[in-house]
Design a protein around this motif. Structure first.
Motif, PDB file in Angstrom:
ATOM      1  N   GLU A 257      -3.191 -62.399  26.551  1.00 53.94           N
ATOM      2  CA  GLU A 257      -3.299 -61.260  25.553  1.00 53.94           C
ATOM      3  C   GLU A 257      -3.498 -61.785  23.963  1.00 53.94           C
ATOM      4  OE1 GLU A 257      -0.130 -58.402  25.586  1.00 53.94           O
ATOM      5  OE2 GLU A 257      -0.700 -57.619  27.612  1.00 53.94           O
ATOM      6  N   GLU A 258      -2.735 -63.026  23.735  1.00 48.13           N
ATOM      7  CA  GLU A 258      -2.884 -63.518  22.337  1.00 48.13           C
ATOM      8  C   GLU A 258      -3.994 -64.502  22.288  1.00 48.13           C
ATOM      9  OE1 GLU A 258       1.440 -64.502  21.272  1.00 48.13           O
ATOM     10  OE2 GLU A 258       1.902 -62.486  21.799  1.00 48.13           O
ATOM     11  N   THR A 259      -4.286 -65.203  23.172  1.00 49.03           N
ATOM     12  CA  THR A 259      -5.192 -66.346  23.249  1.00 49.03           C
ATOM     13  C   THR A 259      -6.571 -66.192  24.080  1.00 49.03           C
ATOM     14  OG1 THR A 259      -4.412 -67.496  25.059  1.00 49.03           O
ATOM     15  CG2 THR A 259      -3.328 -67.927  22.972  1.00 49.03           C
ATOM     16  N   GLY A 260      -6.424 -65.384  24.819  1.00 48.71           N
ATOM     17  CA  GLY A 260      -7.724 -64.859  25.702  1.00 48.71           C
ATOM     18  C   GLY A 260      -7.911 -66.155  26.964  1.00 48.71           C
ATOM     19  N   LEU A 261      -6.816 -66.804  27.090  1.00 47.22           N
ATOM     20  CA  LEU A 261      -6.928 -67.931  28.030  1.00 47.22           C
ATOM     21  C   LEU A 261      -6.213 -67.301  29.235  1.00 47.22           C
ATOM     22  CD1 LEU A 261      -5.385 -70.846  25.967  1.00 47.22           C
ATOM     23  CD2 LEU A 261      -7.712 -70.402  26.794  1.00 47.22           C
ATOM     24  N   THR A 262      -7.247 -67.322  30.503  1.00 51.34           N
ATOM     25  CA  THR A 262      -7.041 -66.799  31.571  1.00 51.34           C
ATOM     26  C   THR A 262      -6.098 -68.026  32.473  1.00 51.34           C
ATOM     27  OG1 THR A 262      -8.965 -67.924  32.510  1.00 51.34           O
ATOM     28  CG2 THR A 262      -8.740 -65.361  31.779  1.00 51.34           C
ATOM     29  N   PRO A 263      -5.213 -67.441  33.626  1.00 52.69           N
ATOM     30  CA  PRO A 263      -4.425 -68.377  34.147  1.00 52.69           C
ATOM     31  C   PRO A 263      -5.136 -69.689  34.709  1.00 52.69           C
ATOM     32  CG  PRO A 263      -4.051 -66.188  34.945  1.00 52.69           C
ATOM     33  CD  PRO A 263      -5.271 -66.169  34.118  1.00 52.69           C
ATOM     34  N   ASP A 264      -6.456 -69.655  35.020  1.00 51.22           N
ATOM     35  CA  ASP A 264      -7.299 -70.939  35.464  1.00 51.22           C
ATOM     36  C   ASP A 264      -7.531 -71.804  34.172  1.00 51.22           C
ATOM     37  OD1 ASP A 264      -9.140 -69.178  34.029  1.00 51.22           O
ATOM     38  OD2 ASP A 264     -10.826 -70.171  35.073  1.00 51.22           O
ATOM     39  N   LYS A 265      -7.129 -71.368  33.173  1.00 46.54           N
ATOM     40  CA  LYS A 265      -7.226 -72.531  32.036  1.00 46.54           C
ATOM     41  C   LYS A 265      -5.819 -73.248  31.501  1.00 46.54           C
ATOM     42  CE  LYS A 265     -11.522 -71.361  31.369  1.00 46.54           C
ATOM     43  NZ  LYS A 265     -12.527 -72.250  31.894  1.00 46.54           N
ATOM     44  N   VAL A 266      -4.910 -72.708  32.291  1.00 51.37           N
ATOM     45  CA  VAL A 266      -3.514 -73.147  31.942  1.00 51.37           C
ATOM     46  C   VAL A 266      -2.706 -73.588  33.438  1.00 51.37           C
ATOM     47  CG1 VAL A 266      -3.425 -72.088  29.970  1.00 51.37           C
ATOM     48  CG2 VAL A 266      -2.203 -71.071  31.850  1.00 51.37           C
ATOM     49  N   SER A 267      -1.891 -74.416  33.167  1.00 47.13           N
ATOM     50  CA  SER A 267      -0.710 -74.566  34.281  1.00 47.13           C
ATOM     51  C   SER A 267       0.718 -74.782  33.817  1.00 47.13           C
ATOM     52  CB  SER A 267      -1.292 -75.971  34.778  1.00 47.13           C
ATOM     53  OG  SER A 267      -0.343 -76.486  36.017  1.00 47.13           O
ATOM     54  N   ILE A 268       1.478 -73.901  34.334  1.00 53.36           N
ATOM     55  CA  ILE A 268       2.974 -73.946  34.029  1.00 53.36           C
ATOM     56  C   ILE A 268       3.704 -75.413  34.629  1.00 53.36           C
ATOM     57  CG2 ILE A 268       5.324 -72.659  34.248  1.00 53.36           C
ATOM     58  CD1 ILE A 268       3.200 -70.968  32.505  1.00 53.36           C
ATOM     59  N   ILE A 269       4.009 -76.029  33.515  1.00 56.46           N
ATOM     60  CA  ILE A 269       4.827 -77.244  33.946  1.00 56.46           C
ATOM     61  C   ILE A 269       6.130 -77.304  33.674  1.00 56.46           C
ATOM     62  CG2 ILE A 269       2.385 -78.573  33.795  1.00 56.46           C
ATOM     63  CD1 ILE A 269       3.440 -79.567  30.992  1.00 56.46           C
ATOM     64  N   GLY A 270       6.729 -76.214  33.094  1.00 55.31           N
ATOM     65  CA  GLY A 270       8.129 -76.375  32.711  1.00 55.31           C
ATOM     66  C   GLY A 270       8.695 -74.988  32.394  1.00 55.31           C
ATOM     67  N   ARG A 271      10.185 -74.699  32.780  1.00 50.86           N
ATOM     68  CA  ARG A 271      10.694 -73.383  32.040  1.00 50.86           C
ATOM     69  C   ARG A 271      12.162 -73.967  31.669  1.00 50.86           C
ATOM     70  NH1 ARG A 271      12.336 -68.305  35.736  1.00 50.86           N
ATOM     71  NH2 ARG A 271      13.957 -67.463  34.363  1.00 50.86           N
ATOM     72  N   MET A 272      12.673 -73.350  30.721  1.00 50.41           N
ATOM     73  CA  MET A 272      13.940 -73.545  30.236  1.00 50.41           C
ATOM     74  C   MET A 272      14.919 -73.170  31.097  1.00 50.41           C
ATOM     75  SD  MET A 272      13.651 -73.436  25.832  1.00 50.41           S
ATOM     76  CE  MET A 272      15.123 -73.992  25.569  1.00 50.41           C
ATOM     77  N   GLU A 273      16.026 -73.620  31.326  1.00 48.65           N
ATOM     78  CA  GLU A 273      16.788 -73.145  32.260  1.00 48.65           C
ATOM     79  C   GLU A 273      17.706 -71.855  31.713  1.00 48.65           C
ATOM     80  OE1 GLU A 273      17.577 -73.981  35.137  1.00 48.65           O
ATOM     81  OE2 GLU A 273      15.841 -75.502  35.179  1.00 48.65           O
ATOM     82  N   GLU A 274      17.776 -71.914  30.320  1.00 48.61           N
ATOM     83  CA  GLU A 274      18.723 -70.915  29.880  1.00 48.61           C
ATOM     84  C   GLU A 274      17.834 -70.024  28.709  1.00 48.61           C
ATOM     85  OE1 GLU A 274      21.694 -69.748  30.791  1.00 48.61           O
ATOM     86  OE2 GLU A 274      21.703 -71.280  32.206  1.00 48.61           O
ATOM     87  N   PRO A 275      17.781 -68.761  28.726  1.00 53.11           N
ATOM     88  CA  PRO A 275      17.302 -68.025  27.458  1.00 53.11           C
ATOM     89  C   PRO A 275      18.071 -68.386  26.192  1.00 53.11           C
ATOM     90  CG  PRO A 275      18.732 -66.631  28.956  1.00 53.11           C
ATOM     91  CD  PRO A 275      18.761 -67.998  29.478  1.00 53.11           C
ATOM     92  N   ILE A 276      16.909 -68.357  25.214  1.00 58.32           N
ATOM     93  CA  ILE A 276      17.407 -68.293  23.657  1.00 58.32           C
ATOM     94  C   ILE A 276      17.583 -67.067  23.060  1.00 58.32           C
ATOM     95  CG2 ILE A 276      16.975 -69.595  21.556  1.00 58.32           C
ATOM     96  CD1 ILE A 276      15.270 -71.754  23.177  1.00 58.32           C
ATOM     97  N   ARG A 277      18.605 -66.821  22.574  1.00 59.68           N
ATOM     98  CA  ARG A 277      18.742 -65.416  21.582  1.00 59.68           C
ATOM     99  C   ARG A 277      18.714 -65.866  20.228  1.00 59.68           C
ATOM    100  NH1 ARG A 277      23.732 -61.978  24.267  1.00 59.68           N
ATOM    101  NH2 ARG A 277      22.676 -61.263  26.100  1.00 59.68           N
ATOM    102  N   TYR A 278      17.858 -64.842  19.365  1.00 63.23           N
ATOM    103  CA  TYR A 278      18.136 -64.876  18.097  1.00 63.23           C
ATOM    104  C   TYR A 278      18.197 -63.652  17.401  1.00 63.23           C
ATOM    105  CZ  TYR A 278      13.019 -63.346  17.514  1.00 63.23           C
ATOM    106  OH  TYR A 278      11.899 -62.604  17.597  1.00 63.23           O
ATOM    107  N   ASP A 279      18.792 -63.329  16.444  1.00 64.54           N
ATOM    108  CA  ASP A 279      19.061 -62.112  15.576  1.00 64.54           C
ATOM    109  C   ASP A 279      17.937 -61.905  14.564  1.00 64.54           C
ATOM    110  OD1 ASP A 279      21.298 -61.486  17.064  1.00 64.54           O
ATOM    111  OD2 ASP A 279      22.709 -62.476  15.696  1.00 64.54           O
ATOM    112  N   LEU A 280      17.477 -61.010  14.228  1.00 62.85           N
ATOM    113  CA  LEU A 280      16.671 -60.494  13.219  1.00 62.85           C
ATOM    114  C   LEU A 280      17.365 -60.382  12.075  1.00 62.85           C
ATOM    115  CD1 LEU A 280      14.847 -57.300  14.568  1.00 62.85           C
ATOM    116  CD2 LEU A 280      13.585 -59.554  14.320  1.00 62.85           C
ATOM    117  N   PRO A 281      16.668 -60.995  10.940  1.00 59.91           N
ATOM    118  CA  PRO A 281      17.338 -60.904   9.447  1.00 59.91           C
ATOM    119  C   PRO A 281      17.620 -59.507   9.077  1.00 59.91           C
ATOM    120  CG  PRO A 281      14.995 -61.508   9.447  1.00 59.91           C
ATOM    121  CD  PRO A 281      15.315 -61.449  10.774  1.00 59.91           C
ATOM    122  N   GLU A 282      18.578 -59.372   8.429  1.00 60.68           N
ATOM    123  CA  GLU A 282      18.877 -57.974   7.855  1.00 60.68           C
ATOM    124  C   GLU A 282      17.702 -57.250   7.285  1.00 60.68           C
ATOM    125  OE1 GLU A 282      22.183 -55.615   7.183  1.00 60.68           O
ATOM    126  OE2 GLU A 282      22.691 -57.802   7.821  1.00 60.68           O
TER     127      GLU A 282
END
Length: 157
Positions: free
Chosen positions: A58-83
């Motif tokens: 959606e953001e780059t127009g790149l279809t799955p044939d143009k990329v290869s997933i090579i890694g995933r972080m084990e744990e999710p990362i959280r962040y809070d929005l600023p006030e």
């Protein structure tokens, strides 16, 4: 913020053959020279890997044939929005995001990038940068997230 949850989200650190990372400048942020990696919300019941590939397309127009997933972080990362953004984004339902990050290798050509693939587009410009530059390019409240992503995927870049 009491009672608000975190928005489920995925992010993609897209790395080219030279070890540089894709960043886009958000079309809706005219207040600074901030750049970010592709990221977005996860639909209910959606597989995280599928969500990452969907958001990337959606953001780059790149279809799955143009990329290869090579890694995933084990744990999710959280962040809070600023006030000042609290209650303004995502219908005011979330206090921030909980992101699962993926690393993907770009196998296409620069000409394959199409920022207008989604209507409306999210980015108005894009470029390749060195991984260590990422924390300096993102909005201040996401710097910690980008440092963690670089640390997790630095060796893959």
């Amino acid at each position: 913020m009491d009672g608000l949850t975190y928005r489920p989200c995925v992010g993609v650190m897209l790395v080219n053959a030279e070890g540089r990372v894709f960043v886009g400048r958000r079309i809706d942020n005219r207040e600074g020279d901030f750049w970010q990696m592709p990221q977005g919300g996860v639909d209910p019941g959606e597989d995280l890997r599928a969500a990452a590939l969907r958001e990337l397309a959606e953001e780059t127009g790149l279809t799955p044939d143009k990329v290869s997933i090579i890694g995933r972080m084990e744990e999710p990362i959280r962040y809070d929005l600023p006030e000042e953004l609290m209650g303004k984004l995502w219908g005011g339902r979330y206090r921030g995001q909980e992101q699962v990050w993926f690393c993907a290798r770009f196998t296409g050509e620069d000409a394959d990038v199409r920022l207008d693939a989604h209507d409306p587009p999210e980015f108005c410009d894009w470029k390749w940068v060195e991984p260590e530059q990422l924390p300096e390019l993102i909005v201040p409240f996401k710097k910690r997230v980008y440092r963690a992503v670089v640390e997790a995927f630095g060796a893959l870049a």
